[in-house]
Design an enzyme around this catalytic site. Structure first.
Site: not given
Ligand SMILES: *[C@@H]1O[C@H](CO)[C@@H](O)[C@H](O)[C@H]1NC(C)=O
Ligand SMILES: *[C@@H]1O[C@H](CO)[C@@H](O)[C@H](O)[C@H]1NC(C)=O
Ligand SMILES: *[C@@H]1O[C@H](CO)[C@@H](O)[C@H](O)[C@H]1NC(C)=O
Ligand SMILES: *[C@@H]1O[C@H](CO)[C@@H](O)[C@H](O)[C@H]1NC(C)=O
Ligand SMILES: *[C@@H]1O[C@H](CO)[C@@H](O)[C@H](O)[C@H]1NC(C)=O
Ligand SMILES: *[C@@H]1O[C@H](CO)[C@@H](O)[C@H](O)[C@H]1NC(C)=O
Ligand SMILES: *[C@@H]1O[C@H](CO)[C@@H](O)[C@H](O)[C@H]1NC(C)=O
Ligand SMILES: *[C@@H]1O[C@H](CO)[C@@H](O)[C@H](O)[C@H]1NC(C)=O
Length: 789
Positions: A477-480, A482-483, A499, A596
């Site tokens: 879904l995405g890259e935050g 923290f991972g 996550k 964040d």
């Protein structure tokens, strides 16, 4: 301060170069001619199931291996088992002639395959876990297979591999155990087809027959052991005779059949041992009797495992004997004066034995000893169990039955999960506050109930891996910061967001678990709900409810999708975020600072209600000072308050600043990190401040908002937004202030002073002059961690 600013800009700049941003995430299954795979790079099979790369197993010894994605600790294949590479010098390469080699400067390269004459070759990690070197024809199509890892098994048989002989090519497919759990070097046990009766499998121990499966043609003992989970095949034709198998789907997630260093054939299921042939622990079907010398009368004695020190050095066997632990035990048994043995080397290989007349000290670390305690096996009478039974019987009479049933469940669990996992299980078990864990259900999860009736599930890694299609790129879904985050679907149909925390959280198992439990207790309609977690080895994973409408940035900054957010919805979103943040800052017991907060971290449910995500991450990552200097600044460029970005000072006002930016973005539908002035590089904050001063605040409101927009409300939002982004933290309101400012139209708002907006002064920072012209394309970039949303 100036140098910090420079770093920020340089970091953003590096993302202008698209390949720098993308290489981190690109995955490939193939290396071509003239290409190299460095020690820190990995090939990933197309389905995302397998990885190939260098692994260091013990100390400096590194090996080229293949493993299941997500099961990093178990190497399925090792290329250079008897020729370790030192440190990080290994490189896998296809050279200009087409040879497949491991470069190991300054030592000679390790050759996996050498072509007869220069040709065009490609090597691919296939979805079966097979690493195949192809010869390509001039048009790039595959001509033939030159070499494949399936032809050179190590100690593990994967579905699709063969065990047997090919009389045409002379290949023998057999498994040879590792020498110890920490040394992939060729060990003492080999599993293969019996050359005298090619319809059965045999385990040899240093050349001697140790175990026989019995003929497959007449119901072998292996078949009896397996019962259901596996399909075994036995194929014999003019060219080859081999054994193979497949695993019934959903029975096991990381299927494998492994000959371990103790000579046991094991196969683990998702949560248990599905198959075990062990002539070491007991004489299972097919085990052959080992002869023990006549002088040795063992009686009731067995080798018992202890950790500690011996009073003096024993007899050490020579290095070239290549002994494993079981060999050492045999050496001890065959020397009738031997009373104890241990591995000579700290990687579990080699052998040292002791005769009578030594003394053993249990594992108390003595100051005068520099050596670490060792695993020593001492010949002792079998533990006499009668008194244990007495205690159990007495205990059974005295202690209340529930205690026993808890013990029983724990015991059953630990038995099922194996020793390594037992500690984890026990740990997880504690968190129920003494509540009894139920057995795993179909999702492979066990359910915990805490005192407050909010349920937190403990998921198995396998179930999470399966639910996300092995963390496939398609599910990402995405890259935050923290991972990465993946979408998953559990067996019961529930959709989840997974996550996978990056490994450098610096947290232990216990701390992670405690944090996860604390975060699970934060419950508010405007916070994304944590459903559970998973800890396995290095893997730390959080499982959240899945939000179908993605995140706020997906709508608010998109020229088409922003029409779906009219003023009423936007104001509802603003209120929701305010409430969520207020809860985090004030009412939750933890006083969480998000750090964040940004549009990408505001998720939307199917009715466009906002839910803050990624809260508590700062705690998980051990950054839980309330107002203190932090070494690591985590946040997103454009949302960070000046004192945080430049001096690392964190307080609840850090979040208030980010909230202010978010407010201006929601009202205007514009990103903060962009230029909104033709002459000067002004970001959104600066632009808003300028318009506000000129009394033209209405210009900032998103032009697509039609008449339905409540101008007063919108202006009030801009006003509050400007107050939130004040330069000095003390000038910014707190979240309770914000709530009353937004909800109460009669509250008189203070006039904003000049806010903190970064105009890059070219005189100060020459580098920055280059940035200006490109500022609009600066993407949202998290400092210290990349942000790809
Ligand atoms: C060979 O490898 C190159 C480079 O990775 C790749 O572009 C090409 O598609 C591969 N060819 C085949 C047939 O796999
Ligand atoms: C590991 O290898 C590197 C380079 O090969 C060497 O400099 C270093 O001393 C080694 N470390 C140990 C602990 O052997
Ligand atoms: C394979 O096994 C057969 C029979 O055990 C043996 O004769 C032959 O030498 C072996 N070949 C190789 C390459 O090890
Ligand atoms: C296989 O398992 C079934 C039940 O699960 C049992 O009835 C049967 O006896 C088992 N067969 C063997 C050969 O152990
Ligand atoms: C055996 O090998 C020959 C030549 O390599 C091939 O033509 C034949 O089809 C093979 N037989 C089987 C049963 O695979
Ligand atoms: C064994 O291999 C043969 C030939 O590749 C295949 O047809 C068969 O299905 C395999 N059997 C099992 C149980 O995997
Ligand atoms: C041998 O040990 C295994 C695992 O420890 C166990 O499952 C099995 O029942 C034992 N068999 C005998 C005959 O004791
Ligand atoms: C293992 O034994 C072989 C000979 O049997 C010897 O050449 C090799 O050096 C030994 N390996 C080690 C690590 O001792």
């Amino acid at each position: 301060m100036a140098s910090r600013a420079k770093n920020l800009v340089l970091f953003s700049l590096s993302c202008f170069l698209p390949w720098l941003c993308t290489t981190t995430y690109s995955q490939t299954a193939t290396i071509g001619q003239g290409q190299q795979l460095k020690h820190y790079q990995q090939l990933v099979s197309n389905s995302g199931m397998f990885k190939l790369g260098f692994k260091s197993v013990h100390h400096n010894n590194s090996y080229l291996g293949i493993w299941y994605y997500g099961d990093d600790d178990n190497l399925l294949w090792v290329a250079n088992r008897d020729t370790p590479i030192s440190g990080t010098s290994g490189i896998l390469e296809i050279d200009d002639h087409g040879n497949l080699i491991i470069v190991n400067e300054p030592a000679d390269p390790f050759v996996l395959y050498s072509v007869e004459e220069p040709s065009n070759t490609n090597a691919t990690l296939e979805d079966s876990g097979n690493f195949v070197l192809h010869e390509l024809s001039s048009d790039g199509s595959i001509k033939q297979v030159l070499w494949q890892s399936f032809d050179h098994p190590t100690d593990t048989l994967l579905p699709g591999m063969k065990l047997g002989i090919n009389s045409k090519t002379g290949l023998n497919w057999s498994l040879t155990s590792w020498r110890s759990d920490m040394s992939p070097a060729s060990g003492s046990f080999t599993l293969g087809l019996d050359p005298r009766d090619t319809s059965q499998l045999v385990i040899w121990w240093r050349g001697e027959t140790y175990w026989k499966s019995g003929s497959f043609l007449q119901g072998s003992s292996l078949v009896a052991l397996v019962n259901g989970s596996y399909n075994f095949g036995f194929i014999s034709n003019e060219n080859e005779t081999y054994f193979n198998y497949t695993v019934k789907k959903a029975v096991t997630i990381f299927p494998r059949l492994k000959l371990n260093p103790e000579g046991e054939l094991v196969s683990s299921r998702a949560d248990s041992v599905a198959l075990e042939v062990s002539c070491t622990k007991n004489l299972s079907v097919g085990c052959l009797k080992q002869n023990i010398p006549a002088c040795r009368s063992l009686g009731n004695k067995v080798f018992q495992h202890h950790t500690g020190f011996m009073s003096n050095t024993g007899f050490k066997f020579s290095q070239s004997d290549n002994l494993s632990r079981i060999d050492c035990q045999a050496e001890c048994l065959h020397d009738c004066s031997c009373v104890a043995y241990a591995s000579k080397n700290d990687d579990g290989t080699g052998c040292e034995i002791w005769s009578t007349g030594i003394s053993f000290t249990e594992s108390i670390t003595r100051d005068d000893r520099s050596d670490v305690r060792r695993d020593i096996f001492i010949l002792e009478p079998r533990e006499n169990k009668w008194w244990i039974w007495l205690i159990i019987v007495l205990g059974g009479l005295m202690v209340v039955p529930p205690l026993c049933s808890i013990c029983y469940v724990i015991w059953k669990w630990s038995k099922r999960r194996g020793d390594g996992k037992m500690n984890q299980r026990m740990l997880l078990n504690e968190i129920g506050g003494g509540a009894m864990p139920s057995t795993s259900n179909e999702n492979g999860l066990s359910r915990k109930k805490d005192g407050h009736d909010n349920q937190l599930d403990v998921f198995s890694f396998e179930s999470i891996a399966a639910s996300t299609n092995y963390f496939s790129v398609g599910n990402k879904l995405g890259e935050g910061g923290f991972g990465p985050v993946y979408k998953g679907k559990l067996l019961d149909g529930r959709e989840i967001a997974v996550k996978r925390l990056s490994s450098h959280s610096g947290q232990g198992l216990l701390e992670f678990k405690n944090e996860a439990i604390l975060i699970a207790k934060l419950q508010h309609t405007n916070l994304v709900r944590l459903l559970g977690f998973c800890i396995q080895g290095e893997e730390k994973i959080l499982i959240y409810e899945y939000m179908p409408n993605k995140s706020l940035d997906f709508f608010i900054f998109d020229s088409d999708r922003k029409y779906r957010l009219n003023w009423k919805k936007r104001f509802n979103i603003i209120e929701g975020i305010t409430q969520g943040l207020l809860y985090l800052h004030k009412y939750s017991r933890l006083k969480v600072i998000h750090r964040d907060l940004k549009a990408g971290n505001i998720l939307l449910d199917d009715e466009m209600n906002p839910k803050i995500s990624d809260f508590g991450m700062a705690r998980i990552f051990g950054l839980n000072e309330s107002e203190a200097n932090t070494k690591r600044v985590v946040g997103t460029y454009g949302y960070m308050s000046p004192e945080y970005a430049f001096r690392g000072i964190v307080s609840i006002k850090t979040d208030v600043f980010s909230f202010g930016v978010l407010l201006l973005e929601i009202v205007s539908g514009k990103k903060n990190n962009c230029c909104y002035h033709s002459d000067r590089p002004l970001n959104l904050i600066g632009y808003a401040w300028q318009l506000w001063n000129e009394g033209r605040g209405l210009v900032l409101i998103d032009p697509i908002l039609d008449e339905s927009c409540n101008r007063n409300e919108a202006l009030r939002c801009i006003h509050v937004g400007l107050l939130c982004v004040q330069d000095r933290a003390i000038d910014r309101p707190t979240m309770p202030d914000v709530v009353s400012m937004l909800s109460n139209e009669t509250v008189q708002l203070p006039a904003p002073k000049q806010p903190a907006f970064f105009i890059y002064a070219a005189e100060e920072e020459p580098d920055i002059a280059d940035v200006k012209s490109n500022k609009c394309s600066i993407n949202y970039v998290s400092v210290s961690v990349m942000e790809a949303r």
